[in-house]
Each structure stands twice: as structure tokens, then as C-alpha cells.
Design a protein around this motif. Structure first.
Motif, mmCIF file in Angstrom:
data_model
loop_
_atom_site.group_PDB
_atom_site.id
_atom_site.type_symbol
_atom_site.label_atom_id
_atom_site.label_comp_id
_atom_site.label_asym_id
_atom_site.label_seq_id
_atom_site.Cartn_x
_atom_site.Cartn_y
_atom_site.Cartn_z
ATOM 1 N N LEU A 97 0.858 -1.197 0.000
ATOM 2 C CA LEU A 97 0.000 0.000 0.000
ATOM 3 C C LEU A 97 0.890 1.241 0.000
ATOM 4 C CD1 LEU A 97 -2.644 -1.143 2.642
ATOM 5 C CD2 LEU A 97 -2.742 -1.371 0.158
ATOM 6 N N ASN A 98 1.602 1.455 -1.083
ATOM 7 C CA ASN A 98 2.569 2.553 -1.175
ATOM 8 C C ASN A 98 2.026 3.706 -1.999
ATOM 9 O OD1 ASN A 98 2.553 1.219 -3.587
ATOM 10 N ND2 ASN A 98 4.764 1.077 -3.801
ATOM 11 N N ARG A 99 0.757 4.027 -1.778
ATOM 12 C CA ARG A 99 0.172 5.166 -2.469
ATOM 13 C C ARG A 99 0.833 6.464 -2.029
ATOM 14 N NH1 ARG A 99 -2.698 3.998 -7.041
ATOM 15 N NH2 ARG A 99 -3.908 2.108 -6.719
ATOM 16 N N ARG A 100 0.753 7.474 -2.900
ATOM 17 C CA ARG A 100 1.330 8.786 -2.614
ATOM 18 C C ARG A 100 0.212 9.804 -2.470
ATOM 19 N NH1 ARG A 100 6.781 8.598 -4.286
ATOM 20 N NH2 ARG A 100 6.843 10.848 -4.578
ATOM 21 N N GLU A 101 0.517 10.910 -1.800
ATOM 22 C CA GLU A 101 -0.524 11.895 -1.506
ATOM 23 C C GLU A 101 -1.081 12.538 -2.767
ATOM 24 O OE1 GLU A 101 -1.187 15.802 1.398
ATOM 25 O OE2 GLU A 101 0.777 14.817 1.267
ATOM 26 N N ASP A 102 -0.243 12.698 -3.801
ATOM 27 C CA ASP A 102 -0.734 13.357 -5.015
ATOM 28 C C ASP A 102 -1.643 12.459 -5.847
ATOM 29 O OD1 ASP A 102 1.139 11.547 -5.796
ATOM 30 O OD2 ASP A 102 2.512 12.992 -6.690
ATOM 31 N N GLU A 103 -1.865 11.211 -5.433
ATOM 32 C CA GLU A 103 -2.780 10.323 -6.138
ATOM 33 C C GLU A 103 -4.211 10.425 -5.618
ATOM 34 O OE1 GLU A 103 -1.420 6.293 -6.828
ATOM 35 O OE2 GLU A 103 0.599 6.858 -6.159
ATOM 36 N N PHE A 104 -4.467 11.251 -4.603
ATOM 37 C CA PHE A 104 -5.793 11.358 -4.007
ATOM 38 C C PHE A 104 -6.414 12.712 -4.352
ATOM 39 C CE2 PHE A 104 -3.656 8.111 -1.618
ATOM 40 C CZ PHE A 104 -4.649 7.195 -1.314
ATOM 41 N N ASP A 105 -7.745 12.727 -4.268
ATOM 42 C CA ASP A 105 -8.472 13.938 -4.642
ATOM 43 C C ASP A 105 -8.241 15.078 -3.661
ATOM 44 O OD1 ASP A 105 -9.536 12.783 -6.907
ATOM 45 O OD2 ASP A 105 -11.275 11.971 -5.844
ATOM 46 N N ASN A 106 -8.175 14.780 -2.368
ATOM 47 C CA ASN A 106 -8.043 15.824 -1.359
ATOM 48 C C ASN A 106 -7.283 15.273 -0.165
ATOM 49 O OD1 ASN A 106 -10.081 14.280 0.064
ATOM 50 N ND2 ASN A 106 -11.607 15.312 -1.229
ATOM 51 N N LYS A 107 -7.057 16.153 0.803
ATOM 52 C CA LYS A 107 -6.309 15.780 1.999
ATOM 53 C C LYS A 107 -7.093 14.801 2.864
ATOM 54 C CE LYS A 107 -2.652 16.564 4.653
ATOM 55 N NZ LYS A 107 -3.002 15.763 5.826
ATOM 56 N N ARG A 108 -8.405 14.917 2.888
ATOM 57 C CA ARG A 108 -9.218 14.003 3.705
ATOM 58 C C ARG A 108 -9.096 12.576 3.172
ATOM 59 N NH1 ARG A 108 -13.643 14.053 7.168
ATOM 60 N NH2 ARG A 108 -13.903 11.892 7.845
ATOM 61 N N ALA A 109 -9.119 12.387 1.862
ATOM 62 C CA ALA A 109 -8.978 11.044 1.296
ATOM 63 C C ALA A 109 -7.608 10.454 1.623
ATOM 64 C CB ALA A 109 -9.194 11.088 -0.219
ATOM 65 N N TRP A 110 -6.574 11.291 1.604
ATOM 66 C CA TRP A 110 -5.226 10.819 1.956
ATOM 67 C C TRP A 110 -5.163 10.393 3.421
ATOM 68 C CZ3 TRP A 110 -0.741 8.904 0.831
ATOM 69 C CH2 TRP A 110 0.367 9.135 1.624
ATOM 70 N N ASP A 111 -5.782 11.168 4.317
ATOM 71 C CA ASP A 111 -5.797 10.796 5.733
ATOM 72 C C ASP A 111 -6.579 9.506 5.968
ATOM 73 O OD1 ASP A 111 -4.310 13.035 6.256
ATOM 74 O OD2 ASP A 111 -6.023 14.283 6.807
ATOM 75 N N ASP A 112 -7.686 9.339 5.249
ATOM 76 C CA ASP A 112 -8.444 8.089 5.376
ATOM 77 C C ASP A 112 -7.615 6.886 4.923
ATOM 78 O OD1 ASP A 112 -10.547 9.561 6.312
ATOM 79 O OD2 ASP A 112 -11.595 9.646 4.385
ATOM 80 N N PHE A 113 -6.833 7.075 3.872
ATOM 81 C CA PHE A 113 -5.968 5.978 3.409
ATOM 82 C C PHE A 113 -4.917 5.622 4.451
ATOM 83 C CE2 PHE A 113 -1.766 5.184 1.473
ATOM 84 C CZ PHE A 113 -1.988 3.894 1.027
ATOM 85 N N LEU A 114 -4.314 6.627 5.067
ATOM 86 C CA LEU A 114 -3.321 6.361 6.111
ATOM 87 C C LEU A 114 -3.947 5.614 7.288
ATOM 88 C CD1 LEU A 114 -1.325 9.728 6.170
ATOM 89 C CD2 LEU A 114 -0.729 7.604 5.013
ATOM 90 N N GLU A 115 -5.158 6.027 7.660
ATOM 91 C CA GLU A 115 -5.840 5.343 8.765
ATOM 92 C C GLU A 115 -6.172 3.900 8.384
ATOM 93 O OE1 GLU A 115 -9.802 5.921 11.603
ATOM 94 O OE2 GLU A 115 -9.326 7.351 10.010
ATOM 95 N N GLN A 116 -6.610 3.688 7.149
ATOM 96 C CA GLN A 116 -6.919 2.332 6.701
ATOM 97 C C GLN A 116 -5.666 1.460 6.691
ATOM 98 O OE1 GLN A 116 -8.433 2.217 2.721
ATOM 99 N NE2 GLN A 116 -9.063 0.073 2.833
ATOM 100 N N ARG A 117 -4.548 2.021 6.283
ATOM 101 C CA ARG A 117 -3.309 1.245 6.285
ATOM 102 C C ARG A 117 -2.876 0.877 7.696
ATOM 103 N NH1 ARG A 117 1.641 3.826 3.036
ATOM 104 N NH2 ARG A 117 1.596 5.248 4.815
#
Length: 406
Positions: A97-117
Motif C-alpha cells: 500500500l505505497n500510495r502517494r498523496e498526489d494520487e488522491f483527490d483531497n487531503k481528507r482522502a489521503w488521511d483516510d488511506f493512512l488510517e486504513q493502512r
């Protein structure tokens, strides 16, 4: 207190016992213990060589039924095996799960991904729904192999760039230290030479020479102070320029890591497990080059249609003359140019353009014009239709010339 703690830790290491051969490090200080990430059971190196040299074998620790291989054994990094296991799990999950922040629509989606990981890591560490979590990771890894490999390449490039930047900074610091040391050495030598010169002049001179030496010494001191001030100002300017350059480089777009450069299966395959990924827009195919920038081509004029051949007593012999056609000359280009010049004036009414321009100018100046001037401007100018007449006459003459030609 620290020495006591270190002593107790060392005694604990000495009391380590291999669960297979029951050998103790207290009796054999050179004993090395190895672990396997499959079960994290610790055993001595001699037991590993004896049991697993011939191939995979089950773990010899009682109650453990996992099959181990010799090439997976390694030295323990952390003192606590729980920490060792968590670090390995975290490294494996973050490698998938090595996604990067610029692959998400907004900051909230990036934070949700970090929490899911982090939730996935916690499930594997504390053995909660391990089978389901491993199945999700395997499915995601198979569906997004291209994007995972792409992000790993980006991470390696960033790390290599960081290492190169660090080495360049260290080399620059070394050069600065060397330059400062050389300047200090030169200044010390110059100061010693100046002092010896002053002493020799004072010894061999008189009172006037002593006064001259004092004045020269004061002047040299003032010059040295001004030189030091200028060098300090230049150093500050260089530092500010370097900071501005670093800020500019940081604000610039990265050559790597753009969301649009991620392979196509990145968003489609990860939609089931990861939410909020930015949709990848496929670039439109490039249109064929249009030299007229969207305007109508010569073959699609409204007033004429270009034909393959026109009868002409002058052009017919040229069509069969190899000397004329050898250089790439094409009679169709001559036809196109002649017809374009003949019909160029049609559809362009100069008189109407001049009248509209005069009306626009009179409307802008009506507030300052007198009634008599307004009446004079309302009268039609005898020369207003002259350009239109000349243009129409020119068009008729060109059309007549083309009729005579063909």
C-alpha cells in the motif's frame, strides 16, 4: 544507573539459551542467535545449519508447525521480538500500500488511506482477521502490480536524489572549511610578514619613519575591517540566493510522482480497497497538423472548386516537360494561387467596414461635438465608397484576367 542497566541487559544476553540444543551464551560467548520471519523463534546458528542445510524443514520449537527455510534466517535487529515482528509487518504492508498523496483527490482522502493502512497493520500485528486481511492484500497486490512497482521506483529515485544532495552538501561544507582554513593560514602568514617588516623598518629608521609606519598600520587595519565587512555581506548574499534557489526547486513540479503518470490499473484495481483515488485522465490523441490553424484549406473555398487540369496553350507543354517537373514544380499550386488571388475580394465589403468605423467614432465623440459638427458628420462622405469601388473594380479585373487565362 545506566551502567547498572547495561550490566543487567548484558547478563540477560549471556543467559540466552537455544531452545533446540539448550546451549547457553554464558558458556559459549561466540554463539549467534538467528530468527526467521515466519515464526520469529530464536535458535543458534549451529542448529540452523544442522537442521535446514538439506532443505526446508518444520520449526523445531514445540508447538510451532511452520515450515522454515535457511535463506530466511537473519540476525535479530531489535531486542524485543514483538517489535521485530511489527517492523517486518509494517515494512511489508507499506511496500504494497505505497500510495502517494498526489494520487488522491483531497487531503481528507489521503488521511483516510493512512488510517486504513494502520488498521491493516494492526490487524496483522494483533492477529485479528488475518485471513481476510491477507486476502485483501493479495488481491490488491495482484490488481495494482504496475502502480506498486511504479511507486517503488519513485521512492528509490527520491532516496537516491536525497543521498546525492546530502553528499553534495557535505562536499560543499568540506570545501568551505578548506577555503576558510587556507584563508586563515594566508592571513596569519601575511600578518607575520607585515610585523617583521614593521620591526625591521623601526630598527633601521628614525622618528619620521616611525610615524609613517604607524599611519600605514592604521590604514591597513581600516582596509582589513572594510574587506571583512564586504566578505560578510557577500556571504550573506550567497546564502540568501541559495535559500531562494532551494525554495524555487521545492515549489517546482517533480519530474516524478505525478498522478497522471501512474499506470492505468492503479485507480481501477484499487477502487475496491482504497477510496478517494484521483481518476486518471487519458490524454486525447494528438490531432493531425493543420498548417492553416483551423481555417478552410485551399481546396474547400466557397467561391470555386479546384480541378485537376485547366486548358491552357502555355501550361499544357509544361505539364509534359521533364525539365520543369524535375525540381518538384506542381501546376496545382499555380492553379490554387491564381484562383485564390482572383476570388480574394469576394465576401469583403470595405465600404460597410468604413461606415461602421465612422459611426463608432462619431458615437464616441458625440458628447463633445457641436450640433453643426454632428450634422456634418451625418452627411455621407463622397470618398467613403471609393475604397469599395476600387476593391470591386480590382476584383472584376482579376476575375476577367482569370477568364482570359483559362
Amino acid at each position: 544507573m545506566s551502567s547498572r542497566a547495561n550490566g543487567s541487559r548484558q547478563n540477560g544476553d549471556d543467559d540466552e539459551v537455544c531452545p533446540v540444543c539448550k546451549s547457553s551464551r554464558y558458556l559459549n560467548p561466540d554463539m549467534r542467535f538467528l530468527i526467521n520471519p515466519e515464526c520469529y523463534h530464536k535458535m543458534c546458528e549451529s542448529c540452523v545449519d544442522r537442521i535446514f542445510s538439506s532443505g526446508p524443514a518444520p520449526c523445531p520449537v514445540a508447538g510451532c508447525r511452520k515450515t522454515l527455510r535457511k535463506n530466511k534466517f537473519r540476525k535479530q535487529t531489535f531486542g524485543d521480538l514483538a517489535v521485530e515482528r511489527e517492523v517486518d509487518i509494517r515494512k511489508r504492508v507499506m511496500g504494497i500500500l505505497n500510495r502517494r498523496e498526489d494520487e488522491f483527490d483531497n487531503k481528507r482522502a489521503w488521511d483516510d488511506f493512512l488510517e486504513q493502512r494502520e488498521e491493516i497493520i494492526a490487524n496483522l500485528v494483533y492477529e485479528t482477521d488475518v485471513a481476510k486481511t491477507e486476502a485483501q492484500l493479495a488481491q490488491y497486490s495482484a490488481a495494482n502490480s504496475a502502480s506498486i512497482r511504479h511507486n517503488k521506483d519513485l521512492a528509490r529515485q527520491e532516496y537516491a536524489s536525497f543521498e546525492q544532495h546530502q553528499s553534495e552538501e557535505q562536499e560543499e561544507l568540506r570545501r568551505r572549511r578548506e577555503a576558510a582554513r587556507q584563508d586563515y593560514e594566508n592571513e596569519r602568514k601575511a600578518k607575520l610578514a607585515s610585523r617583521e617588516d614593521i620591526i625591521s623598518r623601526l630598527v633601521t629608521g628614525d622618528a619620521a619613519d616611525a610615524a609613517a609606519v604607524a599611519r600605514e598600520s592604521e590604514k591597513a587595519h581600516q582596509l582589513k575591517k572594510s574587506s571583512a565587512r564586504r566578505s560578510e555581506e557577500e556571504r550573506i548574499k550567497r546564502k540568501q540566493a541559495a535559500l531562494r534557489a532551494a525554495e524555487t526547486a521545492g515549489k517546482g513540479p517533480l519530474a516524478t510522482g505525478a498522478a497522471g503518470s501512474v499506470p492505468g490499473n492503479a485507480a481501477a484495481g484499487g477502487a475496491g480497497l482504497i477510496k478517494g483515488l484521483r481518476k486518471i485522465k487519458t490524454p486525447e490523441p494528438e490531432k493531425p497538423y493543420d498548417p492553416f490553424a483551423g481555417a478552410a484549406t485551399l481546396n474547400s473555398r466557397d467561391y470555386y472548386k479546384l480541378q485537376e487540369q485547366y486548358p491552357s496553350s502555355y501550361l499544357d507543354p509544361l505539364r509534359e516537360d521533364a525539365r520543369v517537373l524535375a525540381g518538384g514544380y506542381d501546376l496545382r499550386e499555380y492553379y490554387e494561387r491564381t484562383l485564390l488571388e482572383a476570388f480574394a475580394g469576394l465576401g469583403c465589403f470595405v465600404g460597410e467596414e468604413v461606415t461602421a468605423r465612422e459611426k463608432l467614432g462619431s458615437a464616441s465623440s458625440s458628447s463633445m461635438a457641436t450640433p453643426s459638427a454632428q450634422r456634418m458628420s451625418a452627411k455621407p462622405s463622397p470618398t467613403s465608397s471609393l475604397p469599395a469601388k476600387r476593391r470591386a473594380h480590382g476584383t472584376e479585373s482579376k476575375a476577367q484576367d482569370s477568364d482570359d487565362l483559362f
